[in-house]
Each structure stands twice: as C-alpha cells, then as structure tokens.
Design a protein around this motif. Structure first.
Motif: not given
Length: 311
Positions: A125-149
């Motif tokens: 089981t993977y737990v992916d937490e992501s934070w996506s910039s609403v307007d794309g003007s800031k860096r976003s932090y995303v997770s895919e099968l716990e591979h984060t970037q």
C-alpha cells in the motif's frame, strides 16, 4: 513545451512509466498523427499527476448485482452506464462542499494505492500526498507511488489541459451537453453549433476523465462531468467489483475504437452499488515482468496555504 528539451532533461534513474502514462503518450501521438500538418501545437506542461485515460459512458446495459442478502439469493437488476453516472452526479450534488481557492494557495491530495501481484503475492500500500499550486506560479510537490519530486512553476505559455488553474476551471460550462464541446474546442470559444464527430470522442473522454482527477473543482463541474461521460460512446458496465473495504460496487470501463490506447479497455471506475457514489478505481500496472492489480482512491483533499500543510 519542447519535447526534445524534456528528453534532454529526462532523469534516467526515474522509475519506468506506468501503463496509464504510456497510454497518455500513445494517445498524444495518435492525436498528432490525426491532426493536419499545419495545426498549431498547444504548449503544455506535464500533468502533476498522470491523467486518467480511461472512463466514459454510453447507454450500454447489463445485469449487475445491486443488493446482497435479500433472503434467498442476491437480487439482480438491469442497470445502464447512463443510470450509474447520472446517479453519481446526483450523489455528488448532494454531498459536494464547494471550495474557492486563491491563486497563491495549494490543492492538497492524499491518495491511497494498493497493489497486488497478479497470480498472488504480497500486497503493498502506497500513501501519496501532493501539493499542487493553484495557478502554477509556485513549485508543487507531488508523489506517485511514493516517488516524490518538486515540479517547477509554469513558464510563460505553459499550462495543463484539462486545466488546474482555477480561473480556467471556472470558465468551463456546468451544462453536461456543452462541457464535451468546450473540451473538444480547447476551452476557448466553443462552437456549440457543431456536433461531435465520432473520431473526437476518444479525446473528449480523456479530457473529461482528467477533470475527475482534480479533487477540487468549481461547484457543479464534477456532477456535470459525470453526466457528460454518460453521453460518450464506448463504455460497459462490469459487475462484481468491490472497493478496498469489500463493499459491493459497479464498475464502469471505457473501451475505445481500434487504434486508440483504450481499444482493449481502460481502468475501471467503481461506484457504490446502492447510492452510485464514486468509490475509487481499479487498474493494472506492469513493472518489468510483473503485472500488478491496483486499487486507488482519494482519502483526503483540501486547500492549504503552503506545501506540507494539511487541511
């Protein structure tokens, strides 16, 4: 975006593409092959989450189990994909709690993914937490099968489609008859007088499915998306599906025309067998010689002021 530049920046240590990513790439290639040579290329940035490329609906009817333990045997009832998706829209309207994020905020998503090797084996089981910039003007932090970037901000002229920018989402019609046409025409000035053509439906279902991946949408847009999917040719109803807790569900799967990435069927959306509330999705993923059965659902979402903050 310049695809050659993306290739130059590719990280050879990154994990292999999932099946959905490969399907999305095949579809973009398919669209490019079908488009006129003089057609302009719309700049875009890679989606923060690989867009779902797999659901739509038509009035395809089958028999599915909708109730258990009725005294002697399970009760069956004939249900169409249209009934399920319109029921999901009604349930969404009943439950939706509209949010209106500011451009400087982030959309938080917590997704649970459970994988089991086909043929048996240990589940993970993977737990992916992501934070996506609403307007794309800031860096976003995303997770895919716990591979984060970290994903860099938009560059001038870049964006996603379907859009994540709230200002763009608010422009999309909540009329389910108009929404497919607006997506077909790129979200600009839609030509509502021109009916959909058969070869345009695969792309439209792809874009509608992408909208459903966004956990925060303007009021009325998610129900409209469910209802719009009910007008797309190419879906079948699948009995016998359950959610992660074993609750009985109804599966909806898009099967596209030959030559599209969904000719053999895409991922399955699972809805509650009684209320039609959307529960999550079932899919398969290949990693080398191993194929995994995959169950995923959004456990939490919201709007926050900064990365790593939770609602």
């Amino acid at each position: 975006m310049n695809e050659l530049q993306l290739l130059r920046e590719w990280d050879e240590d990154a994990p292999p593409l999932a099946d959905t990513a490969r399907a999305r790439a095949r579809f973009r290639l398919y669209q490019a092959m079908q488009a006129p040579a003089a057609s302009p290329t719309v700049p875009r940035r890679p989606l923060l989450r690989i867009a779902v490329a797999a659901v739509a609906a038509a009035a395809v009817t089958t028999t599915v189990v909708v109730a258990q333990h009725t005294g002697t045997s399970p009760r069956s009832e004939t249900v169409s994909a249209t009934t399920v998706l319109r029921g999901a829209a009604a349930e969404e309207r009943r439950l939706e709690k509209p949010l209106a994020p500011r451009d400087d905020q982030f959309v938080y998503t917590k997704e649970i993914v459970k994988e089991t090797p086909v043929g048996g084996g240990r589940s993970r089981t993977y737990v992916d937490e992501s934070w996506s910039s609403v307007d794309g003007s800031k860096r976003s932090y995303v997770s895919e099968l716990e591979h984060t970037q970290w994903v860099p901000p938009y560059q001038p002229g870049q964006g996603d489609w379907p859009p994540r920018r709230w200002s763009q989402l608010k422009k999309l019609p909540t009329d389910p008859a108009k929404l497919p046409i607006a997506l077909r025409d790129g979200g600009g000035r839609a030509n509502y007088d021109r009916p959909m053509r058969a070869n345009e439906w695969p792309q439209v279902q792809f874009l509608l499915s992408g909208l459903l991946r966004n956990p925060v949408l303007p009021k009325g847009l998610r129900p409209a998306t469910f209802e719009a999917l009910a007008t797309v040719p190419g879906v079948k109803v699948l009995p016998g599906h359950t959610d992660a807790g074993g609750r009985p569900g109804i599966g909806i799967q898009y099967v596209g025309p030959a030559g599209t990435p969904w000719a053999d069927g895409g991922r399955v959306l699972v809805f509650d067998a009684k209320t039609y509330q959307y529960l999550g999705a079932r899919d398969q993923r290949k990693a080398g010689a191993v194929t995994y059965e995959q169950w995923s659902y959004v456990a939490a979402h919201g709007v926050v002021d900064r990365v790593m903050q939770r609602p």
